[in-house]
Design a protein around this motif. Structure first.
Motif, short mmCIF file in Angstrom:
data_model
loop_
_atom_site.label_atom_id
_atom_site.label_comp_id
_atom_site.label_asym_id
_atom_site.label_seq_id
_atom_site.Cartn_x
_atom_site.Cartn_y
_atom_site.Cartn_z
N ASP A 17 0.83 -1.21 0.00
CA ASP A 17 0.00 0.00 0.00
C ASP A 17 0.86 1.25 0.00
OD1 ASP A 17 -2.40 -1.37 -0.04
OD2 ASP A 17 -2.66 -1.32 2.14
N ARG A 20 2.32 1.69 -3.46
CA ARG A 20 1.30 2.14 -4.41
C ARG A 20 1.01 3.63 -4.23
NH1 ARG A 20 -3.69 2.88 -3.10
NH2 ARG A 20 -3.61 1.49 -1.31
N ILE A 21 0.89 4.07 -2.98
CA ILE A 21 0.58 5.48 -2.71
C ILE A 21 1.74 6.37 -3.12
CG2 ILE A 21 0.04 7.14 -0.88
CD1 ILE A 21 -1.27 4.64 0.58
N HIS A 24 1.67 6.28 -7.16
CA HIS A 24 0.53 6.80 -7.90
C HIS A 24 -0.17 7.98 -7.23
CE1 HIS A 24 0.85 3.45 -10.63
NE2 HIS A 24 0.80 2.60 -9.60
N GLY A 25 0.17 8.28 -5.98
CA GLY A 25 -0.54 9.32 -5.25
C GLY A 25 -0.05 10.71 -5.60
N GLN A 38 -3.73 9.44 -2.15
CA GLN A 38 -4.35 8.77 -3.28
C GLN A 38 -5.83 8.60 -2.99
OE1 GLN A 38 -2.90 4.88 -4.40
NE2 GLN A 38 -3.60 5.19 -6.50
N ALA A 39 -6.65 9.30 -3.76
CA ALA A 39 -8.10 9.24 -3.57
C ALA A 39 -8.62 7.86 -3.95
CB ALA A 39 -8.79 10.30 -4.43
N ASP A 40 -9.58 7.38 -3.17
CA ASP A 40 -10.22 6.09 -3.45
C ASP A 40 -11.59 6.12 -2.81
OD1 ASP A 40 -11.06 3.52 -3.80
OD2 ASP A 40 -9.31 2.57 -2.90
N ALA A 42 -13.86 4.07 -2.59
CA ALA A 42 -14.29 2.83 -1.97
C ALA A 42 -13.71 2.63 -0.57
CB ALA A 42 -13.88 1.65 -2.85
N VAL A 43 -12.75 3.47 -0.19
CA VAL A 43 -12.05 3.28 1.10
C VAL A 43 -12.21 4.53 1.94
CG1 VAL A 43 -9.78 2.90 2.14
CG2 VAL A 43 -10.33 1.82 -0.03
N GLY A 83 -9.83 7.93 0.88
CA GLY A 83 -8.59 7.56 0.22
C GLY A 83 -7.49 7.31 1.22
N ASP A 84 -6.28 7.14 0.71
CA ASP A 84 -5.12 6.82 1.52
C ASP A 84 -4.19 8.02 1.64
OD1 ASP A 84 -5.99 4.20 1.89
OD2 ASP A 84 -4.99 3.51 0.07
#
Length: 144
Positions: A17, A20-21, A24-25, A38-40, A42-43, A83-84
């Motif tokens: 995680d 990934r952040i 791509h964040g 990182q916007a998400d 769903a989370v 997001g994260d």
């Protein structure tokens, strides 16, 4: 859900995680903190912290920084975009007191567009130029 808690589901914990952040964040930074977001949709908002020995060689100092940032996140979590979030402390963070760290974190959240913060007043301050009405004609700039 009790907003005063900071459950495991609200934490970024896995190395994958973090990678990934970071990859791509969106990144916004100040001299003492950097925020990777990182916007998400769903989370719900989750927080990860990175505070290395370069920031403070003493564990007590690193833990203080993490405690202040975690607490600030915990209080703002309900208002944040889903997001994260990964906060990376920089060496200057060890010289900041708790309130300064909180203010830097809030500033980064606003700059990232993840937290609206305080709304601006609805009326202009005294002595400022009034807003132009949309129906008012624009002055002719002319050819010259």
């Amino acid at each position: 859900m009790n907003s005063n808690r900071f459950p495991r589901t609200a934490r970024v914990r896995a190395r994958s995680d973090f990678d990934r952040i970071f990859k791509h964040g969106r990144r916004v930074a100040l001299p003492v903190l950097a925020l990777h977001f990182q916007a998400d949709p769903a989370v719900p908002a989750r927080l990860g912290l990175a505070v290395s020995r370069k920031v403070d060689p003493n564990a007590v100092g690193r833990n203080r920084i993490k405690r202040v940032l975690r607490d600030t996140f915990r209080h703002l979590r309900g208002e944040l975009a889903p997001g994260d979030y990964v906060l990376v402390a920089r060496p200057g963070a060890s010289r900041c007191n708790g309130e300064e760290l909180r203010n830097h974190f809030r500033s980064l959240l606003k700059r990232a567009g993840a937290w609206p913060g305080l709304a601006l007043p609805a009326t202009a301050a005294t002595g400022t130029m009034p807003a132009a009405s949309p129906s008012a004609p624009m002055p002719d700039s002319g050819p010259g």
